[in-house]
Design a protein around this motif. Structure first.
Motif, PDB file in Angstrom:
ATOM      1  N   VAL A 196       0.872  -1.030   0.126  1.00  0.00           N
ATOM      2  CA  VAL A 196      -0.160   0.061   0.075  1.00  0.00           C
ATOM      3  C   VAL A 196       0.787   1.129  -0.064  1.00  0.00           C
ATOM      4  O   VAL A 196       1.928   1.217   0.707  1.00  0.00           O
ATOM      5  N   GLN A 197       0.545   2.304  -0.832  1.00  0.00           N
ATOM      6  CA  GLN A 197       1.213   3.374  -0.754  1.00  0.00           C
ATOM      7  C   GLN A 197       0.449   4.688  -0.061  1.00  0.00           C
ATOM      8  O   GLN A 197       1.246   5.428   0.552  1.00  0.00           O
TER       9      GLN A 197
ATOM     10  N   ARG B 268      -3.153   5.038   1.687  1.00  0.00           N
ATOM     11  CA  ARG B 268      -4.312   4.572   2.498  1.00  0.00           C
ATOM     12  C   ARG B 268      -5.370   5.698   2.676  1.00  0.00           C
ATOM     13  O   ARG B 268      -6.470   5.429   3.122  1.00  0.00           O
TER      14      ARG B 268
ATOM     15  N   MET C 238      -9.282   5.894   2.158  1.00  0.00           N
ATOM     16  CA  MET C 238      -9.471   4.733   1.133  1.00  0.00           C
ATOM     17  C   MET C 238     -11.152   4.386   1.268  1.00  0.00           C
ATOM     18  O   MET C 238     -11.461   4.163   2.366  1.00  0.00           O
TER      19      MET C 238
ATOM     20  N   HIS D  94      -8.335   0.531  -4.733  1.00  0.00           N
ATOM     21  CA  HIS D  94      -8.046   1.646  -5.232  1.00  0.00           C
ATOM     22  C   HIS D  94      -7.303   2.736  -3.981  1.00  0.00           C
ATOM     23  O   HIS D  94      -7.548   2.711  -2.842  1.00  0.00           O
ATOM     24  N   GLU D  95      -6.168   3.079  -4.697  1.00  0.00           N
ATOM     25  CA  GLU D  95      -5.537   4.069  -3.714  1.00  0.00           C
ATOM     26  C   GLU D  95      -5.651   5.369  -4.291  1.00  0.00           C
ATOM     27  O   GLU D  95      -5.639   5.735  -5.406  1.00  0.00           O
ATOM     28  N   LYS D  96      -5.535   6.414  -3.171  1.00  0.00           N
ATOM     29  CA  LYS D  96      -5.936   8.046  -3.673  1.00  0.00           C
ATOM     30  C   LYS D  96      -5.012   8.640  -2.480  1.00  0.00           C
ATOM     31  O   LYS D  96      -5.175   8.775  -1.399  1.00  0.00           O
TER      32      LYS D  96
ATOM     33  N   GLU E 163      -3.597   9.135  -8.004  1.00  0.00           N
ATOM     34  CA  GLU E 163      -4.751   8.104  -7.726  1.00  0.00           C
ATOM     35  C   GLU E 163      -4.488   6.892  -8.744  1.00  0.00           C
ATOM     36  O   GLU E 163      -4.032   7.033  -9.776  1.00  0.00           O
TER      37      GLU E 163
END
Length: 235
Positions: free
Chosen positions: A136-137, A139, A142, A157-159, A182
């Motif tokens: 994970v970059q 979180r 999320m 989905h990462e943002k 994103e």
């Protein structure tokens, strides 16, 4: 479908039955057999039958939080995650739990996905054995893990970008920050192999990032980028 009038069961042509008055949010199991409405630390949660909207159980507004699965339930109590397979006792899982916004999901009949930490998303079987981990970059905010109705694929989905970031970036105050991104990744539920990835810089879009959606067979993904709906084919 949940709107101001309540929860409705609808066909794909949006022919809907009568509404059941209730509060959001709305959580639905992958095969649609179970529904949980309410929560977010504000209202009690109700477990409903997915075919009839018959109430099966109620849970208090705060502790635990309930997440529906076709083969059981997930409960987050005092930031500890428990899985309750049908007809079996609770099992503690190695996930972090958040009382108001649970980020744990059943992604098929046999697997549960949740965050081990801010650095790793774990997928475990119903016995609690971790099958694989996904790095994970970012979180922050999320929306959770999404799976196809077939259960063969899930979407991560990462943002590293929020509505507040959009305001700051508009002024170019944090120019060059590496977290302004994103991304959407589609992965195999069985192996964790990545089959699709889309990554972009959302700046300077001012809206709130929207959760992507997988098609029932997992071979299409719908994404909103810069306020535009895009649909991608997934190999």
């Amino acid at each position: 479908m949940l709107n101001e009038s309540g929860l409705r069961l609808c066909s794909r042509d949006f022919e809907c039955g009568p509404p059941l008055p209730t509060h959001g949010p709305l959580l639905v199991s992958k095969a649609g057999t179970r529904i949980v409405v309410g929560g977010d630390g504000q209202t009690e949660q109700r477990l409903l039958d997915g075919a009839t909207l018959t109430e099966l159980a109620r849970f208090p507004s705060r502790n635990p939080s309930a997440v529906p699965c076709d083969g059981g339930m997930v409960f987050i109590k005092d930031r500890t995650v428990f899985v309750r397979p049908l007809g079996e006792p609770d099992r503690q899982f190695p996930f972090q739990g958040f009382d108001f916004h649970p980020e744990v999901r059943c992604i098929n009949q046999n697997s549960v996905a949740g965050f081990e930490s801010d650095k790793a998303l774990d997928v475990a079987n119903m016995n609690g054995t971790v099958l694989f981990r996904v790095p994970v970059q970012a979180r922050w905010e999320m929306p959770g893990v999404l799976a196809s109705a077939s259960g063969n694929r899930f979407c991560f989905h990462e943002k590293g970008y929020t509505a507040w970031n959009s305001f700051v970036n508009f002024l170019d105050i944090d120019h060059g920050r590496p977290v302004n991104f994103e991304s959407v990744s589609v992965m195999s539920t069985d192996s964790g192999a990545q089959v699709f990835e889309l990554r972009w810089d959302p700046r300077p879009y001012m809206g709130t990032p929207v959760t992507p959606v997988l098609s029932p067979d997992g071979h299409e993904v719908a994404v909103i980028r810069h306020g535009i709906l895009e649909v991608y084919q997934v190999p």
